[in-house]
Design an enzyme around this catalytic site. Sequence first.
Site, PDB file in Angstrom:
ATOM      1  N   LYS A 153       0.806  -1.230   0.000  1.00  0.00           N
ATOM      2  CA  LYS A 153       0.000   0.000   0.000  1.00  0.00           C
ATOM      3  C   LYS A 153       0.837   1.277   0.000  1.00  0.00           C
ATOM      4  O   LYS A 153       0.379   2.311  -0.488  1.00  0.00           O
ATOM      5  CB  LYS A 153      -0.955   0.014   1.193  1.00  0.00           C
ATOM      6  CG  LYS A 153      -2.113  -0.972   1.066  1.00  0.00           C
ATOM      7  CD  LYS A 153      -3.093  -0.788   2.207  1.00  0.00           C
ATOM      8  CE  LYS A 153      -4.184  -1.839   2.140  1.00  0.00           C
ATOM      9  NZ  LYS A 153      -5.250  -1.603   3.133  1.00  0.00           N
ATOM     10  N   ASP A 178     -10.194   2.711   1.897  1.00  0.00           N
ATOM     11  CA  ASP A 178     -10.388   2.195   3.261  1.00  0.00           C
ATOM     12  C   ASP A 178     -11.064   3.253   4.134  1.00  0.00           C
ATOM     13  O   ASP A 178     -11.946   2.940   4.948  1.00  0.00           O
ATOM     14  CB  ASP A 178      -9.047   1.810   3.893  1.00  0.00           C
ATOM     15  CG  ASP A 178      -8.426   0.583   3.245  1.00  0.00           C
ATOM     16  OD1 ASP A 178      -9.181  -0.282   2.761  1.00  0.00           O
ATOM     17  OD2 ASP A 178      -7.190   0.490   3.218  1.00  0.00           O
ATOM     18  N   GLY A 211      -6.098   2.163  17.683  1.00  0.00           N
ATOM     19  CA  GLY A 211      -5.104   1.671  16.733  1.00  0.00           C
ATOM     20  C   GLY A 211      -4.526   2.812  15.922  1.00  0.00           C
ATOM     21  O   GLY A 211      -5.255   3.737  15.538  1.00  0.00           O
ATOM     22  N   GLY A 258      -2.050   2.046  13.329  1.00  0.00           N
ATOM     23  CA  GLY A 258      -1.371   1.446  12.179  1.00  0.00           C
ATOM     24  C   GLY A 258      -2.020   1.933  10.893  1.00  0.00           C
ATOM     25  O   GLY A 258      -2.651   3.003  10.856  1.00  0.00           O
ATOM     26  N   ASN A 318      -3.878   4.137  21.337  1.00  0.00           N
ATOM     27  CA  ASN A 318      -3.065   3.038  20.820  1.00  0.00           C
ATOM     28  C   ASN A 318      -2.241   2.445  21.942  1.00  0.00           C
ATOM     29  O   ASN A 318      -1.872   3.134  22.887  1.00  0.00           O
ATOM     30  CB  ASN A 318      -2.138   3.566  19.699  1.00  0.00           C
ATOM     31  CG  ASN A 318      -1.533   2.447  18.881  1.00  0.00           C
ATOM     32  OD1 ASN A 318      -2.244   1.540  18.449  1.00  0.00           O
ATOM     33  ND2 ASN A 318      -0.236   2.490  18.656  1.00  0.00           N
ATOM     34  N   ARG A 319      -1.963   1.114  21.810  1.00  0.00           N
ATOM     35  CA  ARG A 319      -1.105   0.440  22.799  1.00  0.00           C
ATOM     36  C   ARG A 319       0.196   1.228  22.968  1.00  0.00           C
ATOM     37  O   ARG A 319       0.612   1.514  24.082  1.00  0.00           O
ATOM     38  CB  ARG A 319      -0.827  -0.985  22.327  1.00  0.00           C
ATOM     39  CG  ARG A 319       0.123  -1.758  23.211  1.00  0.00           C
ATOM     40  CD  ARG A 319       0.290  -3.169  22.734  1.00  0.00           C
ATOM     41  NE  ARG A 319       0.847  -3.258  21.384  1.00  0.00           N
ATOM     42  CZ  ARG A 319       1.062  -4.398  20.742  1.00  0.00           C
ATOM     43  NH1 ARG A 319       0.764  -5.551  21.313  1.00  0.00           N
ATOM     44  NH2 ARG A 319       1.569  -4.396  19.523  1.00  0.00           N
ATOM     45  N   LYS A 336       2.797   6.420  19.151  1.00  0.00           N
ATOM     46  CA  LYS A 336       2.335   6.316  17.756  1.00  0.00           C
ATOM     47  C   LYS A 336       0.992   7.022  17.591  1.00  0.00           C
ATOM     48  O   LYS A 336       0.712   7.615  16.542  1.00  0.00           O
ATOM     49  CB  LYS A 336       2.180   4.847  17.342  1.00  0.00           C
ATOM     50  CG  LYS A 336       3.485   4.159  17.036  1.00  0.00           C
ATOM     51  CD  LYS A 336       3.191   2.967  16.105  1.00  0.00           C
ATOM     52  CE  LYS A 336       4.035   1.776  16.473  1.00  0.00           C
ATOM     53  NZ  LYS A 336       3.533   0.532  15.871  1.00  0.00           N
ATOM     54  N   ALA A 377     -13.132  -3.121  12.669  1.00  0.00           N
ATOM     55  CA  ALA A 377     -12.535  -3.400  11.354  1.00  0.00           C
ATOM     56  C   ALA A 377     -12.194  -4.877  11.199  1.00  0.00           C
ATOM     57  O   ALA A 377     -12.036  -5.372  10.088  1.00  0.00           O
ATOM     58  CB  ALA A 377     -11.282  -2.544  11.155  1.00  0.00           C
ATOM     59  N   GLY A 413     -17.091  -5.812  10.727  1.00  0.00           N
ATOM     60  CA  GLY A 413     -16.009  -5.470   9.808  1.00  0.00           C
ATOM     61  C   GLY A 413     -16.291  -5.814   8.358  1.00  0.00           C
ATOM     62  O   GLY A 413     -15.660  -5.252   7.451  1.00  0.00           O
TER      63      GLY A 413
HETATM   64  P1  ATR Z   1      -3.033  -2.416  10.101  1.00  0.00           P
HETATM   65  O1  ATR Z   1      -2.429  -2.025   8.798  1.00  0.00           O
HETATM   66  O2  ATR Z   1      -4.060  -3.519  10.002  1.00  0.00           O
HETATM   67  O3  ATR Z   1      -3.536  -1.261  10.894  1.00  0.00           O
HETATM   68  P2  ATR Z   1      -0.599  -2.477  11.654  1.00  0.00           P
HETATM   69  O4  ATR Z   1      -0.144  -1.286  10.890  1.00  0.00           O
HETATM   70  O5  ATR Z   1       0.362  -3.585  11.888  1.00  0.00           O
HETATM   71  O6  ATR Z   1      -1.849  -3.138  10.925  1.00  0.00           O
HETATM   72  O7  ATR Z   1      -1.213  -1.976  13.029  1.00  0.00           O
HETATM   73  C1  ATR Z   1      -1.681  -2.852  13.983  1.00  0.00           C
HETATM   74  C2  ATR Z   1      -2.372  -2.050  15.104  1.00  0.00           C
HETATM   75  O8  ATR Z   1      -2.876  -3.001  16.065  1.00  0.00           O
HETATM   76  C3  ATR Z   1      -1.446  -1.137  15.868  1.00  0.00           C
HETATM   77  O9  ATR Z   1      -2.193  -0.024  16.313  1.00  0.00           O
HETATM   78  C4  ATR Z   1      -1.021  -2.014  17.050  1.00  0.00           C
HETATM   79  O10 ATR Z   1      -0.590  -1.307  18.202  1.00  0.00           O
HETATM   80  P3  ATR Z   1       0.974  -0.858  18.365  1.00  0.00           P
HETATM   81  O11 ATR Z   1       1.139   0.342  17.505  1.00  0.00           O
HETATM   82  O12 ATR Z   1       1.137  -0.589  19.801  1.00  0.00           O
HETATM   83  O13 ATR Z   1       1.790  -2.053  17.905  1.00  0.00           O
HETATM   84  C5  ATR Z   1      -2.307  -2.717  17.346  1.00  0.00           C
HETATM   85  N1  ATR Z   1      -2.130  -3.980  18.073  1.00  0.00           N
HETATM   86  C6  ATR Z   1      -1.659  -5.144  17.594  1.00  0.00           C
HETATM   87  N2  ATR Z   1      -1.645  -6.086  18.565  1.00  0.00           N
HETATM   88  C7  ATR Z   1      -2.144  -5.497  19.687  1.00  0.00           C
HETATM   89  C8  ATR Z   1      -2.408  -5.938  21.018  1.00  0.00           C
HETATM   90  N3  ATR Z   1      -2.178  -7.207  21.394  1.00  0.00           N
HETATM   91  N4  ATR Z   1      -2.939  -5.043  21.891  1.00  0.00           N
HETATM   92  C9  ATR Z   1      -3.193  -3.766  21.536  1.00  0.00           C
HETATM   93  N5  ATR Z   1      -2.967  -3.288  20.289  1.00  0.00           N
HETATM   94  C10 ATR Z   1      -2.452  -4.137  19.368  1.00  0.00           C
END
Ligand code: ATR
Length: 265
Positions: free
Chosen positions: A65, A100, A123, A125, A146-147, A151, A209, A232
């Site tokens: 992407k 999206d 999130g 990402g 976000n976790r 970010k 989603a 989703g």
């Molecule tokens: P996508 O393109 O689907 O958004 P990504 O860019 O890999 O995928 O992003 C994944 C998202 O899920 C991120 O916001 C990630 O949080 P971090 O930025 O802290 O990594 C979040 N995520 C993935 N696993 C997680 C978990 N176990 N608990 C909380 N957030 C999680």
Amino acid sequence: MDVYGLIGNPVGHSLSPPMHEAGYDALGIDAKYVTFEPPANEGAAAVAAADRLGVAGLNVTIPFKQDVLEAVETDDLAARIGAVNTIDLTGETPQGYNTDAVGAVRALDHHDVALDGTAVVVGAGGAGRAVAFGLADEGMAVEIANRTASKADDLAAEVPGAGGHGLDALGDLLSGADVLVNCTSVGMDEDATPVPAEALHADLAVLDAVYSPIETRLLRDAAAAGATTVDGAWMLLYQGVEAFERWTGESAPVDAMNEVLRAAL
Ligand code: ATR
């Protein structure tokens, strides 16, 4: 016959071919939708090759992407998101879009969710970026949790009026929120949720989603709290509907595409 396709790696289990072909069938459009799996780092070359072969349009998924940005002219939204998932190859130069973002907006709209007030995006990402820009463009106040809080802060700095937070802020954020969108992978093929159930309430609309399973733990908790729930598959459907309409210039047969998509899930 027009050929449309998806580039990604892997693309083996993609639901886009049956969904788009249901649309062509319903409208009597003579077209085919195929999947391509170029090697990693070959995304831009694949777009140029498809263009030369006369492919009319491409969807783009992980991991390409961002890579395809160098091969297309983007519209303003895709440029701000920094990712392209739909390319129109019928013009002089490939045109890149991000459906999206619009997919999330149209999924909520389909469920009569008013897109005003405050949206909490969980999130930061790729999916979180698209949804945050999409909802901000609709005029919503966007809060990103976000976790990895840094970010969320980085993304919020790019989205007009947005705030960035850690997941620990969700309770406070949701008490005054109107819309919640889960853009993390939490809940995918697991009975887990990134949002504490007690933070959910009846005045919320909750879009997840994640579409596998269709009813995630978050959506179950949301329904139990009396919230409006949007699964989703609606977001997946509407990103495809938006691409279909850009490519064909026709209103997509949403019901036919939805039926086939849900049967394939
Ligand atoms: P996508 O393109 O689907 O958004 P990504 O860019 O890999 O995928 O992003 C994944 C998202 O899920 C991120 O916001 C990630 O949080 P971090 O930025 O802290 O990594 C979040 N995520 C993935 N696993 C997680 C978990 N176990 N608990 C909380 N957030 C999680």
